[in-house]
Structures are given as structure tokens and as C-alpha cells.
Enzyme design. Structure first.
Site, short mmCIF file in Angstrom:
data_model
loop_
_atom_site.label_atom_id
_atom_site.label_comp_id
_atom_site.label_asym_id
_atom_site.label_seq_id
_atom_site.Cartn_x
_atom_site.Cartn_y
_atom_site.Cartn_z
N ASN A 152 0.85 -1.05 0.08
CA ASN A 152 -0.18 -0.14 0.00
C ASN A 152 0.83 1.39 0.20
O ASN A 152 2.16 1.29 -0.25
CB ASN A 152 -1.05 -0.34 1.12
CG ASN A 152 -2.30 0.53 0.68
OD1 ASN A 152 -2.40 1.65 0.13
ND2 ASN A 152 -3.47 -0.12 0.75
N GLU A 161 -6.30 -7.99 0.37
CA GLU A 161 -5.00 -7.66 0.61
C GLU A 161 -4.87 -7.46 1.86
O GLU A 161 -4.81 -6.19 2.70
CB GLU A 161 -3.84 -6.42 -0.11
CG GLU A 161 -4.21 -6.90 -1.57
CD GLU A 161 -4.02 -5.20 -2.16
OE1 GLU A 161 -3.11 -4.65 -2.17
OE2 GLU A 161 -5.00 -4.77 -3.15
N HIS A 200 3.49 0.05 -2.87
CA HIS A 200 3.89 -1.28 -2.82
C HIS A 200 5.42 -1.71 -2.92
O HIS A 200 5.89 -2.45 -3.75
CB HIS A 200 3.22 -2.00 -4.19
CG HIS A 200 1.80 -2.31 -3.85
ND1 HIS A 200 1.19 -2.15 -2.52
CD2 HIS A 200 0.70 -2.46 -4.99
CE1 HIS A 200 -0.27 -2.53 -2.95
NE2 HIS A 200 -0.47 -2.62 -4.11
N HIS A 237 -0.80 -10.00 -3.51
CA HIS A 237 -1.63 -9.41 -4.08
C HIS A 237 -2.32 -10.32 -5.42
O HIS A 237 -2.29 -9.58 -6.34
CB HIS A 237 -0.70 -8.29 -4.77
CG HIS A 237 -1.53 -7.15 -5.26
ND1 HIS A 237 -2.62 -7.06 -6.17
CD2 HIS A 237 -1.32 -5.73 -4.84
CE1 HIS A 237 -3.00 -5.72 -6.31
NE2 HIS A 237 -2.43 -5.18 -5.45
N SER A 238 -2.86 -11.45 -5.11
CA SER A 238 -3.59 -12.27 -6.07
C SER A 238 -4.82 -11.49 -6.45
O SER A 238 -5.60 -10.91 -5.59
CB SER A 238 -3.93 -13.66 -5.59
OG SER A 238 -2.52 -14.32 -5.50
N GLN A 278 -7.15 -4.44 2.61
CA GLN A 278 -7.52 -3.58 1.23
C GLN A 278 -8.40 -4.46 0.54
O GLN A 278 -7.98 -5.39 -0.01
CB GLN A 278 -6.14 -3.37 0.64
CG GLN A 278 -6.37 -2.16 -0.46
CD GLN A 278 -6.32 -0.68 -0.10
OE1 GLN A 278 -6.09 -0.46 1.13
NE2 GLN A 278 -6.54 0.13 -1.02
#
Ligand code: GLA
Length: 397
Positions: free
Chosen positions: A124, A361, A150, A224-225, A333
Site C-alpha cells: 500500500n 490484501e 507497494h 496481491h492475487s 485492502q
């Protein structure tokens, strides 16, 4: 393609097989299908390793294929720890890949909006790419408008990780490790990171994060899939039913930096406390949805006394697939794939149009290094960063 199978009745056996294969160089062709087609009545869990590609400088990238006894298959590569595919059954037992990505390494190297990757050091945003620890200000890349996102230009999603497969009972997995040098992407301290992916017999995919440092540094690791439980590339995710176990969220400005408030979700389009279609309110003319171009917000999870929270549940009505998210993190997130616009063609020629995937996330809150009221993300020398998130895949009738 050269590949190796790691299988046996325990870690020791897996190591013996691995060592034998390494020693005698006898990794067989097509070992993955071999692992799947063994004649035992009950298929057994296995993990295999194969070459996936090379970086332009020749650095090899390997792929690990984790299979459990139910036939669930997770493939992850050493570049970014990226999960390139995840095959789970629907209510009729039909398997499909439920994550977005590319067929080959070139796709990931060319343009990747973090599909499937480990994110670090800081998942983030950090406002203005600046933070101060013990009176010293550090400057990071501003790679997302005015902010740092990120982990920067070459975050943990773009490095090659060391990897060791393992088998533990009926679970299989891979341990990714990476030594991030002092000053990398502007962050202080040498940070040793370990991220373990475990696929269990209960169709759980577990992420265990661990890190240590030699100087105080922010750490906020996540995965982060992008998911589409109807199947990769099969349409938008607006019909997925989502529950997020959060009474509050952190409202943001137009650059997606929290304004510091911990705001109630009650009466807003951010109230997912009862399962609601992702698309039910996403296009409402509401200030926070305008800022996020949809959902791109951190939810403050309701945490009871237990260390692990049931953070979210997603259900896709047509296929019956469901996904539950459990975490030790205080936030998640929820990103509704707002930046996908049809310009990316992913696996098997599938075009990723607007909102064709969603991310959950798990994390600490955005911009925590500059928000003294948010839970701290600063890892101190001598302390251990530990965090666990589990995605559980299921079906409903
Ligand atoms: C995160 C961010 C989004 C977006 C995606 C990747 O989820 O919050 O704003 O950057 O990553 O595109």
C-alpha cells in the site's frame, strides 16, 4: 522442461527425494502429471519444481507446483513469489483457474499490476514517499502519483526469491526467502524476509510472513492475487457476494492516502458486514467511491480476543465457489480491479476488462509510518515480524 518431484511421508522423506534428484540429476520429464496420475486409491499431496524462464540477465526463474489430495493445484514462481495459477473445484467438481495472470515470464516482466505477487517492504501507500524514524527522514520512490506504492520501483514483487519446497504430512509448500539490503528502494536496514506458502488437505492456502532487521524499518507484507471465482477472464466480479468483517474503514483522499479517520461503515456503500454483491453499490455517486474509482480501501477488521480474525468471505453464485480469508493483520485492502481496463491480455488470450478481478490484501493500514494513531508498522532490530493469512476455498450447493 526439467522438473523435480518432492513427495513422501514427511519432510525427511521429501528431503531425501529432493537430494537424490539433485544429486543424480534425474528430474523426470512431465513429473507433474506423473504426480497426479499415481495409482494409489487416494491421490497424495506433492510439490514439484520446474524451470519457468529467465530474466533478461540470464537469472533463472523456477515454478513450484503444489498439489493436494483433492486435486487443488497452486503454481508459484520465484520471480516475485507470484502465484500464476490456482485451480479449485466448483460445486460440480469442475476445476478452474481462479487467479489472473500471464502464461509466461515475459508477461510478468512487461507489465504487471502486481498480479499474484508478494508485496513489500510496504504494501500500500506511503504519502509523499517520505517517513521519519528516530528523527531521520527517509525518501522513497514516488511511483503512484505523489505517493510511494507497494515497495517502490523494484519492490518484492519484482525480485527473484530463493525457494525451498517442503512436505509436511498431507500439506505441501514452498518457503520463499529474500535478503533486502540496507537502503534498497530507500528503506533503512538489512531486512531478511521469509514467506511460506502452504497448501493443506483442507483446501487452505496459508501465507506465513517472517522478517528481521538490523535497523528500524517499516514492514507491511501482503499478497496481491487477483481473484475471479467464476474463473480467470470469465467476466467481471460484480456478482460475487462479499462479506467483510469490519465496522470501520479508513477513508482516503483523491490520491488514496487515508485522511486519518477511522470511519463507521454503517449507512455507507462500505458496509459489507452482511454479504452483498460487489457491484450492488459500486457505481453510487459517493465521495469515497469517487476517490477510489470504486473500492480501493482499507477496512479495519473487527478483532475479538483471538489472534486470528475471519476477515472476509466471498461467494460466487453461478459456480458455487467460495473463499474465506483469515488473518492476524488488523486490516484488509479491498480492491475491485478498477484499474483493469481491457488493455491487458492475460492467460490463454483472456482480456482483463474493468473489474475482472478483486484483491483482498491483508495488511496494516496505508501510510501508517506517517499516522501515529494507526497500529505501528515499524520493525525494530531484535524483534520478529510475523503475520499469517489463510485463504480457504470451498463450495456451496
Ligand atoms: C493496490 C492498490 C490499488 C492498485 C492496485 C494495483 O490494491 O491499492 O490502488 O494500485 O494495488 O493496480
Amino acid at each position: 522442461m526439467k522438473s523435480q518431484v518432492f513427495r513422501g511421508s514427511g519432510l525427511a522423506a521429501a528431503h531425501i527425494v529432493a537430494l537424490a534428484l539433485l544429486h543424480y540429476g534425474c528430474g523426470a520429464e512431465g513429473d507433474r502429471s506423473h504426480a497426479m496420475q499415481q495409482t494409489d486409491e487416494q491421490p497424495r499431496a506433492a510439490v514439484t519444481r520446474a524451470e519457468f524462464g529467465q530474466l533478461p540477465d540470464g537469472t533463472p526463474v523456477d515454478a513450484f507446483t503444489l498439489t493436494n489430495a483433492n486435486g487443488v493445484v497452486v503454481r508459484a514462481i520465484t520471480y516475485g513469489g507470484i502465484i500464476t495459477s490456482l485451480r479449485v473445484p466448483d460445486r460440480n467438481g469442475q476445476f478452474d483457474d481462479v487467479v489472473l495472470g500471464y502464461d509466461d515470464l515475459a508477461g510478468y516482466l512487461e507489465e504487471n499490476p502486481y498480479f499474484g505477487a508478494i508485496i513489500g517492504r510496504y504494501g500500500n501507500r506511503i504519502a509523499g514517499g517520505r517517513f521519519t524514524i528516530d528523527g531521520q527522514t527517509y525518501t522513497l520512490a514516488t511511483n503512484n502519483g505523489p505517493n510511494h506504492l507497494h515497495g517502490g520501483v523494484t519492490g518484492f514483487d519484482k525480485v527473484v526469491w530463493q525457494a525451498e519446497p517442503f512436505e509436511r504430512g498431507d500439506s505441501v509448500g514452498v518457503v520463499f526467502s529474500y535478503a533486502s539490503p540496507d537502503g534498497e528502494e530507500g528503506y533503512p536496514g538489512n531486512l531478511d524476509v521469509r514467506v511460506t506458502y502452504t497448501l493443506t488437505a483442507a483446501n487452505e492456502l496459508v501465507f506465513d510472513y517472517y522478517a528481521i532487521t538490523d535497523k528500524p524499518t517499516p514492514v507491511n507484507l501482503t499478497q496481491h492475487s487477483y481473484f475471479n471465482l467464476a474463473g480467470d477472464g470469465r467476466g467481471d466480479v460484480l456478482g460475487h457476494q462479499l462479506m467483510i468483517n469490519a465496522d470501520h474503514f479508513t477513508p482516503v483522499d483523491s490520491t488514496l492516502i487515508p485522511n486519518g479517520a477511522i470511519a463507521p461503515v454503517a449507512g455507507t456503500p462500505f458496509d459489507f458486514r452482511s454479504a452483498t454483491a460487489i457491484g450492488a453499490r459500486i457505481d453510487q455517486d459517493e465521495a469515497q467511491l469517487r476517490n477510489g474509482l470504486g473500492y480501493d480501501h482499507n477496512f479495519v477488521l473487527n478483532r475479538g480476543d483471538s489472534a486470528v480474525t475471519h476477515a472476509a468471505q466471498v461467494y460466487e453464485p453461478r459456480t458455487g465457489r467460495s473463499m474465506d480469508v483469515y488473518t492476524t493483520e488488523p486490516g484488509v485492502q479491498f480492491y475491485s480491479g478498477n484499474f483493469l481496463d481491457g488493455s491487458i491480455t492475460g492467460k490463454a488470450g483472456r482480456v482483463y476488462r474493468h473489474r475482472y478481478g478483486f484483491c483482498l490484501e491483508t495488511q496494516h493500514f496505508p501510510n501508517s509510518p506517517n499516522q501515529p494513531d494507526f497500529p505501528s508498522t515499524i520493525l525494530q532490530p531484535g524483534d520478529e515480524y510475523r503475520s499469517t493469512t489463510t485463504y480457504v476455498f470451498g463450495v456451496r450447493p
